[in-house]
Enzyme design. Structure first.
Site, PDB file in Angstrom:
ATOM      1  N   GLU A  74       0.860  -1.240  -0.050  1.00 57.39           N
ATOM      2  CA  GLU A  74       0.005   0.099   0.002  1.00 57.39           C
ATOM      3  C   GLU A  74       0.872   1.075   0.082  1.00 57.39           C
ATOM      4  OE1 GLU A  74      -2.617  -0.767  -0.509  1.00 57.39           O
ATOM      5  OE2 GLU A  74      -3.772  -1.979   0.710  1.00 57.39           O
ATOM      6  N   HIS A  94      -2.507   2.925   8.191  1.00 57.21           N
ATOM      7  CA  HIS A  94      -3.795   2.278   7.543  1.00 57.21           C
ATOM      8  C   HIS A  94      -4.444   1.035   8.259  1.00 57.21           C
ATOM      9  CE1 HIS A  94      -6.225   0.387   4.695  1.00 57.21           C
ATOM     10  NE2 HIS A  94      -5.544  -0.195   4.182  1.00 57.21           N
ATOM     11  N   HIS A  96      -7.670  -2.198   8.890  1.00 58.93           N
ATOM     12  CA  HIS A  96      -8.793  -2.751   8.397  1.00 58.93           C
ATOM     13  C   HIS A  96      -9.976  -2.797   9.499  1.00 58.93           C
ATOM     14  CE1 HIS A  96      -6.302  -4.929   4.930  1.00 58.93           C
ATOM     15  NE2 HIS A  96      -6.334  -3.390   4.901  1.00 58.93           N
ATOM     16  N   TYR A 121     -14.444  15.011  19.494  1.00 61.41           N
ATOM     17  CA  TYR A 121     -13.160  14.323  19.266  1.00 61.41           C
ATOM     18  C   TYR A 121     -12.948  14.231  17.503  1.00 61.41           C
ATOM     19  CZ  TYR A 121     -11.534  15.623  23.733  1.00 61.41           C
ATOM     20  OH  TYR A 121     -11.096  16.156  24.843  1.00 61.41           O
ATOM     21  N   HIS A 161     -12.826  -1.476   2.630  1.00 62.47           N
ATOM     22  CA  HIS A 161     -11.196  -1.950   3.015  1.00 62.47           C
ATOM     23  C   HIS A 161     -10.710  -1.360   4.153  1.00 62.47           C
ATOM     24  CE1 HIS A 161      -7.302  -1.750   0.743  1.00 62.47           C
ATOM     25  NE2 HIS A 161      -7.159  -1.886   1.931  1.00 62.47           N
TER      26      HIS A 161
END
Length: 212
Positions: A74, A94, A96, A121, A161
């Protein structure tokens, strides 16, 4: 922060995410900028629970891999955030994570403002999170989609994703990611119910006082 300290911090905070179920198996990736402009990146197919600081992928300031294991597939995501957000981006995370992915599956989820404004927040730490279409893991088009946003968002959600967050350093980026996942969980738990969301005036005041 010195390189050896940053390597340790990446692995320590990644394990914390893994231990609390925010990352599972070999999913997710983290990168952080070094003082010389290079990057440290979690390797492909590595588990956040068992990272070796010495094996993190090491890129120089020109984007060339100069050490460590093969990097995450990625990289286009990470590079796009560093390119478009400049000095604002010291780290990219990143995941999942379960609830954010679940929220992205609903057809009526707001593509321009992924998280409903239920608490302050997420607005303070993330601003508006953009929901992007589905991309297959490793698809370089993800990077182009980030570049098309022209640094307007510090966080995006890849439909079906997972979320991606950029921040000034590794700690604040992970904290913002945790806020995103918590907000997504709250949105799902209150979905279909009559809730008292933040008002437009409250959101405007938060946005004016805090910059993601």
């Amino acid at each position: 922060m010195r390189e050896v300290q940053l390597r340790e911090q990446i692995c320590l905070m990644a394990k914390s995410l893994y231990d609390r179920g925010l990352a599972h198996g070999s999913t997710g990736n983290i990168s952080a900028r070094l003082e010389d402009g290079g990057l440290l990146v979690t390797p492909t197919n590595s588990s956040f629970g068992f990272l070796d600081p010495a094996k993190l992928s090491h890129f120089d300031a020109k984007g060339q891999l100069i050490g460590g294991d093969k990097p995450t597939k990625e990289m286009s995501l990470h590079q796009a955030f560093y390119e478009t957000r400049g000095a604002k981006a010291g780290a990219v995370v990143h995941l999942h994570s379960h609830h954010s992915v679940a929220l992205s599956l609903f057809e009526d989820t707001d593509k321009d403002d992924f998280l409903p404004p239920l608490t302050p927040y997420p607005i303070m730490k993330l601003g508006k999170v953009k929901l992007l279409p589905f991309f297959a893991p490793g698809d370089a088009a993800m990077g182009e989609a980030i570049r098309d946003l022209a640094s307007a968002h510090s966080a995006v959600m890849l439909a079906n994703h997972g979320p991606v967050v950029a921040g000034s350093d590794i700690a604040s980026t992970i904290y913002a990611m945790e806020e995103l996942e918590a907000a997504a969980r709250l949105a799902i738990e209150t979905r279909g119910q009559s809730v008292r969301a933040l008002t437009t005036d409250q959101i405007t005041r938060l946005t004016a006082s805090f910059s993601a």
